[in-house]
Scaffold this active site. Structure first.
Site, PDB file in Angstrom:
ATOM      1  N   ILE A 209       3.480   8.542   7.112  1.00  0.00           N
ATOM      2  CA  ILE A 209       2.707   8.970   8.290  1.00  0.00           C
ATOM      3  C   ILE A 209       3.561   9.757   9.282  1.00  0.00           C
ATOM      4  O   ILE A 209       3.023  10.577  10.042  1.00  0.00           O
ATOM      5  CB  ILE A 209       2.011   7.756   8.953  1.00  0.00           C
ATOM      6  CG1 ILE A 209       0.830   8.234   9.797  1.00  0.00           C
ATOM      7  CG2 ILE A 209       2.981   6.915   9.773  1.00  0.00           C
ATOM      8  CD1 ILE A 209      -0.144   7.149  10.176  1.00  0.00           C
TER       9      ILE A 209
ATOM     10  N   ASP B 236       6.257   1.041  12.281  1.00  0.00           N
ATOM     11  CA  ASP B 236       6.699   1.122  13.683  1.00  0.00           C
ATOM     12  C   ASP B 236       8.137   1.651  13.753  1.00  0.00           C
ATOM     13  O   ASP B 236       8.431   2.617  14.480  1.00  0.00           O
ATOM     14  CB  ASP B 236       6.594  -0.294  14.288  1.00  0.00           C
ATOM     15  CG  ASP B 236       6.688  -0.327  15.794  1.00  0.00           C
ATOM     16  OD1 ASP B 236       6.777   0.737  16.428  1.00  0.00           O
ATOM     17  OD2 ASP B 236       6.661  -1.445  16.348  1.00  0.00           O
TER      18      ASP B 236
HETATM   19  P1  ADP Z   1       1.817  -4.582  10.357  1.00  0.00           P
HETATM   20  O1  ADP Z   1       2.835  -5.335  11.169  1.00  0.00           O
HETATM   21  O2  ADP Z   1       0.634  -4.087  11.194  1.00  0.00           O
HETATM   22  O3  ADP Z   1       1.402  -5.324   9.131  1.00  0.00           O
HETATM   23  P2  ADP Z   1       3.651  -2.864   8.812  1.00  0.00           P
HETATM   24  O4  ADP Z   1       4.379  -1.666   9.310  1.00  0.00           O
HETATM   25  O5  ADP Z   1       4.465  -4.054   8.409  1.00  0.00           O
HETATM   26  O6  ADP Z   1       2.559  -3.217   9.959  1.00  0.00           O
HETATM   27  O7  ADP Z   1       2.742  -2.449   7.566  1.00  0.00           O
HETATM   28  C1  ADP Z   1       1.547  -1.739   7.674  1.00  0.00           C
HETATM   29  C2  ADP Z   1       1.446  -0.754   6.516  1.00  0.00           C
HETATM   30  O8  ADP Z   1       2.241   0.399   6.812  1.00  0.00           O
HETATM   31  C3  ADP Z   1       1.958  -1.280   5.178  1.00  0.00           C
HETATM   32  O9  ADP Z   1       1.029  -0.900   4.153  1.00  0.00           O
HETATM   33  C4  ADP Z   1       3.272  -0.531   5.000  1.00  0.00           C
HETATM   34  O10 ADP Z   1       3.588  -0.337   3.627  1.00  0.00           O
HETATM   35  C5  ADP Z   1       2.925   0.784   5.662  1.00  0.00           C
HETATM   36  N1  ADP Z   1       4.044   1.685   6.029  1.00  0.00           N
HETATM   37  C6  ADP Z   1       5.351   1.419   6.195  1.00  0.00           C
HETATM   38  N2  ADP Z   1       6.023   2.545   6.502  1.00  0.00           N
HETATM   39  C7  ADP Z   1       5.111   3.565   6.520  1.00  0.00           C
HETATM   40  C8  ADP Z   1       5.164   4.979   6.742  1.00  0.00           C
HETATM   41  N3  ADP Z   1       6.310   5.610   7.041  1.00  0.00           N
HETATM   42  N4  ADP Z   1       3.998   5.684   6.660  1.00  0.00           N
HETATM   43  C9  ADP Z   1       2.829   5.079   6.384  1.00  0.00           C
HETATM   44  N5  ADP Z   1       2.707   3.761   6.164  1.00  0.00           N
HETATM   45  C10 ADP Z   1       3.843   3.012   6.231  1.00  0.00           C
END
Ligand code: ADP
Length: 178
Positions: free
Chosen positions: A17, A40
């Protein structure tokens, strides 16, 4: 995969993203808004330290709500920070809070005149929401919003891994068939 909701587009893509050129990307943040792991951490690394400086001024964010900042070094001009539910903590409230994340993020985008927005899969990483349950909630909430708000032209879900992408694709096919 892409579908049309009136004149607006809803797209599913597999990828990172932080690389998106939509008007805003959505961050799956925690209530402090002071950074964390997963998506994040990736967004803060890509945007640079000014993002954290601006986040410090926001006073955190409640679960299910959303707040906007600039995007700094990102291609996207804005980041919309939303706080998803921790699945095992919220019990029966989790679904409503997850839907609220998508709705509030879209409201904040619209209030700021933005036309395109990219979402990650909120709560399905560290926050433990099973993706097979989260995907239909995410998609249906966005579809319902686009039906009422054609000024949002593009919503793209950017799913990081194959497993998550396939869960969203499966859910979208099921919704489209009804
Ligand atoms: P939460 O704490 O809301 O669960 P996470 O970041 O741990 O958030 O995970 C939410 C989703 O984002 C997961 O499917 C993870 O694989 C995904 N994710 C991690 N890095 C990226 C990225 N750079 N771009 C898009 N999605 C990502």
């Amino acid at each position: 995969m892409q579908i049309k909701i009136n004149k607006s587009s809803l797209e599913l893509a597999q990828g990172d993203i932080t690389q998106q050129d939509t008007d805003a990307i959505v961050n799956a943040a925690n209530p402090t808004l002071l950074g964390g792991g997963g998506v994040d951490g990736a967004i803060h690394r890509a945007a640079g330290p000014q993002l954290l400086e601006e986040c410090r001024t926001l006073g955190g964010c409640n679960t299910g709500d959303a707040k906007i900042t600039r995007g700094y070094r990102l291609k996207a001009k804005h980041v919309i920070h939303t706080v998803g539910p921790v699945y095992h903590r919220e019990g029966a409230r989790a679904a409503g809070l997850l839907a609220s994340c998508y709705r509030r993020s879209l409201e904040v985008a619209r209030e700021n005149g933005l036309k395109s927005i990219a979402f990650p899969s909120i709560s399905t990483g560290a926050y433990g929401y099973p993706v097979q349950e989260a995907a239909p909630i995410a998609l249906q909430t966005v579809i319902d919003y686009l039906k009422d708000h054609p000024e949002i032209e593009l919503v793209r879900f950017v799913l990081f891994d194959r497993h998550t992408y396939e869960a969203y694709e499966e859910a979208l096919k099921r919704i489209s068939a009804t």
